[in-house]
Scaffold this active site. Structure first.
Site, short mmCIF file in Angstrom:
data_model
loop_
_atom_site.label_atom_id
_atom_site.label_comp_id
_atom_site.label_asym_id
_atom_site.label_seq_id
_atom_site.Cartn_x
_atom_site.Cartn_y
_atom_site.Cartn_z
N CYS A 213 0.82 -1.40 0.02
CA CYS A 213 0.10 -0.01 -0.02
C CYS A 213 0.94 1.30 -0.08
O CYS A 213 0.50 2.38 -0.82
CB CYS A 213 -0.95 -0.08 1.22
SG CYS A 213 -0.19 -0.46 2.71
N SER B 229 -4.90 0.12 10.49
CA SER B 229 -5.72 -0.89 9.35
C SER B 229 -4.81 -1.54 8.71
O SER B 229 -5.29 -2.69 8.01
CB SER B 229 -7.03 -0.17 8.72
OG SER B 229 -6.55 0.77 7.77
N HIS C 96 -2.84 6.15 5.00
CA HIS C 96 -1.51 6.27 5.15
C HIS C 96 -1.13 7.68 4.55
O HIS C 96 -1.55 8.06 3.48
CB HIS C 96 -0.81 5.33 4.16
CG HIS C 96 -0.67 3.65 4.77
ND1 HIS C 96 -1.40 3.59 6.08
CD2 HIS C 96 -0.26 2.54 4.39
CE1 HIS C 96 -1.35 2.21 6.24
NE2 HIS C 96 -0.62 1.68 5.44
P1 NAP Z 1 -6.78 -9.65 8.35
O1 NAP Z 1 -7.99 -8.67 8.67
O2 NAP Z 1 -6.26 -10.10 9.51
O3 NAP Z 1 -7.69 -10.68 7.51
C1 NAP Z 1 -6.95 -11.99 7.32
C2 NAP Z 1 -7.76 -12.76 6.35
O4 NAP Z 1 -7.00 -13.94 5.76
C3 NAP Z 1 -8.94 -13.34 6.96
O5 NAP Z 1 -10.07 -13.03 5.95
C4 NAP Z 1 -8.74 -14.61 7.21
O6 NAP Z 1 -9.71 -15.62 7.59
C5 NAP Z 1 -7.95 -15.13 6.20
N1 NAP Z 1 -7.23 -16.24 6.54
C6 NAP Z 1 -6.29 -16.51 7.43
N2 NAP Z 1 -5.73 -17.68 7.25
C7 NAP Z 1 -6.42 -18.20 6.44
C8 NAP Z 1 -6.25 -19.57 5.93
N3 NAP Z 1 -5.47 -20.64 6.57
N4 NAP Z 1 -6.93 -19.74 4.75
C9 NAP Z 1 -7.75 -18.93 4.35
N5 NAP Z 1 -7.80 -17.73 4.54
C10 NAP Z 1 -7.06 -17.41 5.72
O7 NAP Z 1 -5.72 -9.16 7.53
P2 NAP Z 1 -5.84 -7.98 6.00
O8 NAP Z 1 -5.52 -6.57 6.70
O9 NAP Z 1 -7.14 -8.09 5.24
O10 NAP Z 1 -4.48 -8.69 5.36
C11 NAP Z 1 -4.45 -9.69 4.83
C12 NAP Z 1 -3.36 -10.01 3.91
O11 NAP Z 1 -3.41 -8.82 2.90
C13 NAP Z 1 -2.07 -9.49 4.60
O12 NAP Z 1 -1.22 -10.62 5.36
C14 NAP Z 1 -1.10 -8.93 3.32
O13 NAP Z 1 -0.47 -10.12 2.82
C15 NAP Z 1 -2.17 -8.28 2.42
N6 NAP Z 1 -2.15 -7.28 2.69
C16 NAP Z 1 -1.83 -6.20 1.86
C17 NAP Z 1 -1.80 -4.85 1.78
C18 NAP Z 1 -1.02 -4.07 0.49
O14 NAP Z 1 -0.29 -3.48 0.94
N7 NAP Z 1 -1.38 -4.40 -0.64
C19 NAP Z 1 -2.27 -4.23 2.88
C20 NAP Z 1 -2.60 -5.03 3.91
C21 NAP Z 1 -2.64 -6.51 3.67
P3 NAP Z 1 -10.40 -15.96 8.96
O15 NAP Z 1 -11.28 -14.76 9.25
O16 NAP Z 1 -11.01 -17.25 8.72
O17 NAP Z 1 -9.30 -15.88 10.10
O1 3JN Z 2 1.39 -2.35 7.65
C1 3JN Z 2 0.80 -1.94 6.61
O2 3JN Z 2 0.26 -0.94 6.70
C2 3JN Z 2 0.82 -2.56 5.38
C3 3JN Z 2 0.96 -4.16 5.43
C4 3JN Z 2 0.91 -4.95 4.58
C5 3JN Z 2 1.11 -6.19 4.86
C6 3JN Z 2 1.07 -6.75 5.84
C7 3JN Z 2 1.31 -8.16 6.35
C8 3JN Z 2 1.89 -8.97 5.36
C9 3JN Z 2 1.83 -7.26 3.77
C10 3JN Z 2 2.02 -6.66 2.33
O3 3JN Z 2 1.25 -6.47 1.56
O4 3JN Z 2 3.21 -5.92 2.19
C11 3JN Z 2 2.26 -8.28 3.97
C12 3JN Z 2 2.99 -9.21 3.09
O5 3JN Z 2 4.11 -9.07 3.01
O6 3JN Z 2 2.31 -10.01 2.17
#
Ligand code: NAP
Ligand code: 3JN
Length: 348
Positions: A131, A161, A251
């Site tokens: 992000c 978040s 952010h």
């Molecule tokens: P979150 O609010 O903690 O949600 C995690 C999600 O993953 C929930 O739906 C969870 O399901 C699911 N999950 C966890 N373990 C799983 C499994 N074994 N099989 C299938 N689904 C599973 O986290 P979030 O903020 O949405 O972020 C999730 C991921 O997105 C991060 O780890 C990161 O890699 C990515 N992300 C990317 C950005 C970006 O910068 N582009 C930003 C934030 C996050 P349950 O409800 O069943 O636990």
């Molecule tokens: O912390 C933030 O503001 C963004 C977080 C992104 C993030 C959180 C957990 C795992 C990532 C990501 O998308 O870079 C990951 C990841 O490495 O997949």
């Protein structure tokens, strides 16, 4: 002519990013014939509303992707590594929100305003950048195109978040407890599973993701490496310091750049950004107009303000870049990639 409809899967559908993806797909009226929502076994059975219908969340398994055209992943890197190849084997195009594949040579890393053309080189997986990277490159690409770009030094002010739904709950409960003089033990921030945890309420934590051997955190290295890849410039100098603040969403980034030309004015940069896709200029210091996270929440754009020429370097500029980390930083950028894939007839 009827519009082609797609079978879309959202992996991580109950998470902070997944929920925004579902909302964005609905708001954009993305052409969906079937929506499959997937999570871990913990949330399987949860009902989520989509276009007035209740969709039941299922446990994600390799066979969940049979018949799926497009799979949007945001359940963490290990789940992407485990399940994205299965989705591709079943014929889906994967848009992955994790860092699992971002730096792989055969995986396009895409911000549509910057490098949409890279989509055509995909081998089944397309990565959505971090992000903090997305909002920065969306604002800087027009300057790079016009004047060249030699150096970026960025300090981030990141919302909670970004660390997931659990971290937001922690910040709210902690804030309430601290205001009431109660104790509260942090468990999520700065990084769930790291050795130590610190309160985020009324604090600033200079650690996002784990530390690397070079002293930078993984979040900082993601910004550095992803920026070079998206902008197709391995020589671009990039340094980052990433900090978490007690903001729920949005952010902010203080960015210093050096362009490849000594004769650029602030007004020329403003004019470029006024016309840049996906960017809104909010830069009127006389009237105290500048971007702030609270104003950016729920909006798809990247907001730029506080543009100043450096006092010592003729080609140096400072600016302030703000965006909704769950929208342009994650869900909207992914859906935008999906829209580009459909428009370019890559998703068929
Ligand atoms: P979150 O609010 O903690 O949600 C995690 C999600 O993953 C929930 O739906 C969870 O399901 C699911 N999950 C966890 N373990 C799983 C499994 N074994 N099989 C299938 N689904 C599973 O986290 P979030 O903020 O949405 O972020 C999730 C991921 O997105 C991060 O780890 C990161 O890699 C990515 N992300 C990317 C950005 C970006 O910068 N582009 C930003 C934030 C996050 P349950 O409800 O069943 O636990
Ligand atoms: O912390 C933030 O503001 C963004 C977080 C992104 C993030 C959180 C957990 C795992 C990532 C990501 O998308 O870079 C990951 C990841 O490495 O997949």
């Amino acid at each position: 002519m009827s519009v082609k409809q797609f079978h879309v899967a959202v992996v991580g559908a109950t998470g902070a990013v997944g929920q925004q993806m579902i909302k964005t797909l609905e708001e954009r009226d993305f052409p969906i014939s079937t929506l499959t929502l997937l999570s871990s076994s913990r949330s399987a059975g949860t009902k989520v509303s989509f276009k007035g219908e209740e969709v039941t969340v299922l446990e994600a398994k390799p066979e969940s992707f049979i018949g799926v055209d497009l799979a949007l992943f945001s359940a963490g890197g290990s789940i992407s590594k485990q399940l994205a190849p299965a989705a591709v084997r079943h014929g889906a195009i994967v848009v992955d929100n994790t860092s699992a594949f971002r730096m792989n040579e055969d995986v396009p890393l895409v911000v549509p305003e910057v490098n949409e053309r890279d989509l055509s080189d995909h081998k089944g997986i397309i990565a959505n950048p971090n992000c903090s990277t997305i909002q920065m490159v969306a604002a800087l690409e027009p300057l790079k195109q016009a004047y060249g770009l030699n150096k970026i030094i960025v300090s981030t002010y990141q919302a909670v978040s970004g660390a997931g739904a659990g971290a937001v709950t922690e910040m709210k409960e902690q804030s309430k407890a601290m205001l009431e003089g109660q104790s509260h033990t942090p468990e999520y921030l700065p990084v769930k599973g790291d050795k130590k945890h610190y309160p985020i309420a009324f604090n600033a934590i200079p650690q996002i993701d784990v530390f690397e051997e070079n002293g930078f955190t993984y979040e900082e290295m993601k910004m550095i490496n992803e920026t070079k890849k998206i902008m197709h410039d391995a020589e671009l100098e990039v340094a980052a310091t990433c900090v978490r603040l007690p903001i729920e969403t949005g952010h902010a980034e203080s960015v210093y750049i050096e362009v490849g030309n000594d004769d650029v004015s602030v007004e020329q940069i403003r004019e470029l950004l006024r016309n840049a896709p996906g960017v809104t200029l909010q830069d009127d210091p006389t009237n105290q107009v500048y971007p702030m996270p609270l104003d950016a929440v729920g909006k798809p754009d990247v907001f730029v303000g506080r543009i100043r020429k450096d006092l010592d370097r003729k080609n140096g500029f400072h600016m302030w870049i703000v965006s909704d980390n769950l929208l342009k930083g994650a869900a909207w950028n992914s859906v935008q990639i999906a829209e580009s894939l459909a428009a370019l007839n890559i998703l068929k």
